[in-house]
Design a protein around this motif. Sequence first.
Motif, PDB file in Angstrom:
ATOM      1  N   PRO A 141       0.849  -1.192   0.000  1.00  0.00           N
ATOM      2  CA  PRO A 141       0.000   0.000   0.000  1.00  0.00           C
ATOM      3  C   PRO A 141       0.887   1.246   0.000  1.00  0.00           C
ATOM      4  CG  PRO A 141      -0.588  -1.496   1.798  1.00  0.00           C
ATOM      5  CD  PRO A 141       0.685  -1.996   1.195  1.00  0.00           C
ATOM      6  N   ALA A 142       0.384   2.316  -0.596  1.00  0.00           N
ATOM      7  CA  ALA A 142       1.203   3.523  -0.707  1.00  0.00           C
ATOM      8  C   ALA A 142       0.325   4.756  -0.617  1.00  0.00           C
ATOM      9  CB  ALA A 142       1.962   3.521  -2.023  1.00  0.00           C
ATOM     10  N   GLU A 143       0.969   5.886  -0.327  1.00  0.00           N
ATOM     11  CA  GLU A 143       0.287   7.173  -0.324  1.00  0.00           C
ATOM     12  C   GLU A 143       1.152   8.173  -1.072  1.00  0.00           C
ATOM     13  OE1 GLU A 143       0.942   9.069   3.911  1.00  0.00           O
ATOM     14  OE2 GLU A 143       0.501   6.937   4.140  1.00  0.00           O
ATOM     15  N   ALA A 144       0.526   9.203  -1.608  1.00  0.00           N
ATOM     16  CA  ALA A 144       1.234  10.192  -2.422  1.00  0.00           C
ATOM     17  C   ALA A 144       2.069  11.117  -1.541  1.00  0.00           C
ATOM     18  CB  ALA A 144       0.243  11.006  -3.241  1.00  0.00           C
ATOM     19  N   GLY A 145       3.167  11.579  -2.085  1.00  0.00           N
ATOM     20  CA  GLY A 145       4.044  12.520  -1.400  1.00  0.00           C
ATOM     21  C   GLY A 145       4.796  13.335  -2.431  1.00  0.00           C
ATOM     22  N   THR A 197       6.239   8.367  -3.863  1.00  0.00           N
ATOM     23  CA  THR A 197       5.315   7.427  -3.248  1.00  0.00           C
ATOM     24  C   THR A 197       5.862   7.015  -1.897  1.00  0.00           C
ATOM     25  OG1 THR A 197       4.718   6.608  -5.428  1.00  0.00           O
ATOM     26  CG2 THR A 197       4.123   5.246  -3.563  1.00  0.00           C
ATOM     27  N   LEU A 198       5.040   7.123  -0.892  1.00  0.00           N
ATOM     28  CA  LEU A 198       5.400   6.714   0.460  1.00  0.00           C
ATOM     29  C   LEU A 198       4.692   5.389   0.723  1.00  0.00           C
ATOM     30  CD1 LEU A 198       6.935   7.732   2.984  1.00  0.00           C
ATOM     31  CD2 LEU A 198       4.773   8.679   3.764  1.00  0.00           C
ATOM     32  N   ARG A 199       5.467   4.312   0.740  1.00  0.00           N
ATOM     33  CA  ARG A 199       4.889   2.975   0.856  1.00  0.00           C
ATOM     34  C   ARG A 199       4.714   2.568   2.314  1.00  0.00           C
ATOM     35  NH1 ARG A 199       7.227   3.063  -3.851  1.00  0.00           N
ATOM     36  NH2 ARG A 199       6.211   2.048  -5.564  1.00  0.00           N
ATOM     37  N   ARG A 200       3.705   1.730   2.548  1.00  0.00           N
ATOM     38  CA  ARG A 200       3.485   1.115   3.864  1.00  0.00           C
ATOM     39  C   ARG A 200       4.176  -0.231   3.810  1.00  0.00           C
ATOM     40  NH1 ARG A 200       0.095   1.554   8.190  1.00  0.00           N
ATOM     41  NH2 ARG A 200      -0.908   3.363   7.263  1.00  0.00           N
ATOM     42  N   ARG A 248       5.970   4.293   5.674  1.00  0.00           N
ATOM     43  CA  ARG A 248       5.040   4.253   6.792  1.00  0.00           C
ATOM     44  C   ARG A 248       5.100   2.840   7.355  1.00  0.00           C
ATOM     45  NH1 ARG A 248       1.999   7.758   8.922  1.00  0.00           N
ATOM     46  NH2 ARG A 248       1.871   9.112   7.112  1.00  0.00           N
TER      47      ARG A 248
END
Length: 197
Positions: A114-118, A146-149, A170
């Motif tokens: 899973p990832a979130e934008a950065g 991309t900031l990955r979990r 993360r």
Amino acid sequence: MDIQISGRAMDLGEALQQHVREAVEAGVTKYIGRPAEATVTFGKTNAKLADMRGREFTCEIVLHLASGVFLNTEGHAADAHSAFDEAMEKLDKRVRRYKRRLTDHHNSQKDPLPAEAGSSYVLQAPQLDEEETDDPPLVIAEAPATLRRMTVSDAVVQLDIGKDPVVMFRNAVSGDLSVVYRREDGNIGWIEGQNRA
């Protein structure tokens, strides 16, 4: 396997492109059975650097695996074929190392991370001969990131197989922002933020 091949300010012959496709597909599918995407970019170094090092051509390979991991390598040589071969040799080692780590950790059936934008920024380095000022450093470049979990062990694998000196992620266990980095003594450091709700 999806392979994109391009050249910056240079034409690529069909023989080189065919060699690249065959080598990348064979090198990756030998170790990774899942779909992957690769981008191979050729370019030339500036004339002064090429004269000093005798390496006029560069080749960068970016491999994106289905697990969400990126592997980057770069080769430099007097001709484009040799630059690719150097980059491919490095990629082969990184893919082999990644596969070995997955096998060692019994992690071969992972879902994409899973990832979130950065955002990623490149700041101008301070000049040593200038007077100190309170002005913030200049932003030279900005790019989406991309900031990955992931777990700490997955981040260490990403650090080991990638070319970046630091990986920010993360933490999948705590949910906090964390960083792993290579220390000067060769060990790996880990910094984790404290989630204060």
